[in-house]
Write an enzyme that holds these catalytic residues in place. Structure first.
Site, PDB file in Angstrom:
ATOM      1  N   GLU A  85      -2.037  -1.003  -2.239  1.00  6.29           N
ATOM      2  CA  GLU A  85      -3.011  -1.863  -1.563  1.00  6.29           C
ATOM      3  C   GLU A  85      -4.421  -1.606  -2.104  1.00  6.29           C
ATOM      4  O   GLU A  85      -4.860  -0.474  -2.171  1.00  6.29           O
ATOM      5  CB  GLU A  85      -2.987  -1.599  -0.051  1.00  6.29           C
ATOM      6  CG  GLU A  85      -1.634  -1.828   0.613  1.00  6.29           C
ATOM      7  CD  GLU A  85      -1.260  -3.303   0.734  1.00  6.29           C
ATOM      8  OE1 GLU A  85      -2.101  -4.163   0.402  1.00  6.29           O
ATOM      9  OE2 GLU A  85      -0.122  -3.579   1.165  1.00  6.29           O
ATOM     10  N   CYS A 147      -2.015   0.345   9.483  1.00  4.35           N
ATOM     11  CA  CYS A 147      -2.194   0.773   8.084  1.00  4.35           C
ATOM     12  C   CYS A 147      -3.520   0.255   7.532  1.00  4.35           C
ATOM     13  O   CYS A 147      -4.291   0.992   6.918  1.00  4.35           O
ATOM     14  CB  CYS A 147      -1.049   0.259   7.209  1.00  4.35           C
ATOM     15  SG  CYS A 147       0.547   0.989   7.582  1.00  4.35           S
ATOM     16  N   HIS A 166       2.098   1.286   0.631  1.00  2.93           N
ATOM     17  CA  HIS A 166       3.132   0.853   1.567  1.00  2.93           C
ATOM     18  C   HIS A 166       4.506   1.146   0.978  1.00  2.93           C
ATOM     19  O   HIS A 166       4.773   0.831  -0.190  1.00  2.93           O
ATOM     20  CB  HIS A 166       3.007  -0.653   1.835  1.00  2.93           C
ATOM     21  CG  HIS A 166       2.191  -0.972   3.044  1.00  2.93           C
ATOM     22  ND1 HIS A 166       1.164  -1.903   3.036  1.00  2.93           N
ATOM     23  CD2 HIS A 166       2.245  -0.493   4.315  1.00  2.93           C
ATOM     24  CE1 HIS A 166       0.631  -1.970   4.249  1.00  2.93           C
ATOM     25  NE2 HIS A 166       1.265  -1.128   5.034  1.00  2.93           N
TER      26      HIS A 166
END
Length: 201
Positions: A85, A147, A166
């Site tokens: 991410e 998250c 993730h």
């Protein structure tokens, strides 16, 4: 504590819905055992799936340690691979946590930038890892749940020195035996990018 070794903090999440044993925390524990190399001192922290409580854990990390990098591990429901991410978002946290609560104003840091990016170029990192044979995915949308919230909070307080990875919530890749060696390679390459001349000048 050996002051010549740099600190990397790895976090995983606590129990969440049907995931009484959260694969992200199992992976963090596995990485603590596996290590990241001789010059890296690995610390791990379990983060509750609670907007209020997670901030307490993160404040402790950023205020009491001087980490080279904080790596957050989270689970992605339905994911088949590992996702890197790039971006954390500040607003629109409308999904309730395990305590049934949302953050005040549905935001992470009141008055903060709409989004923050990691100091790591996740796109180039994902291309590099794919060239090594690892099946990783690049993403700019971390999902606006815990998250994403944790990621933004760390990016804000750590001035970009954070990453969110993730991992699958279920399936064969969710097992520590398969996940930990891949995460070890990913994080080692991430830290190499951080140390590269282009990054430090």
């Amino acid at each position: 504590m050996d002051t010549s070794r740099e600190i990397v903090v790895i976090t995983g999440f606590g129990p969440f819905r049907q995931y009484v044993v959260n694969p992200s925390w199992e992976a963090a524990k596995g990485l603590k055992i596996a290590g990241l190399g001789l010059n890296i001192e690995v610390h791990i922290k379990e983060i509750p799936v609670s907007y209020a409580k997670c901030q307490q854990v993160l404040d402790n990390i950023w205020q009491t340690m001087t980490p080279k990098m904080v790596i957050h591990l989270g689970i992605a429901l339905g994911a088949k691979g590992i996702t890197l991410e790039q971006t954390g978002k500040d607003y629109c946290y409308k999904d309730r946590d395990v305590s049934g609560l949302c953050p005040a104003g549905h935001c992470c840091v009141e008055g903060g930038p709409e989004q923050l990016n990691s100091s790591i170029d996740m796109r180039s990192l994902s291309k590099h890892l794919k060239s090594m044979g690892l099946d990783v995915i690049y993403s700019r949308d971390a999902g606006r749940y815990l998250c994403d919230f944790v990621y933004y909070y760390s990016l804000y307080h750590g001035k970009g020195k954070a990453a969110l990875i993730h991992v699958p919530a279920s399936g064969s890749l969710a097992s520590p035996e398969r996940l930990v060696p891949q995460l070890q390679t990913i994080i080692q390459n991430l830290l190499q990018q951080l140390d590269s001349p282009a990054h430090t000048t």
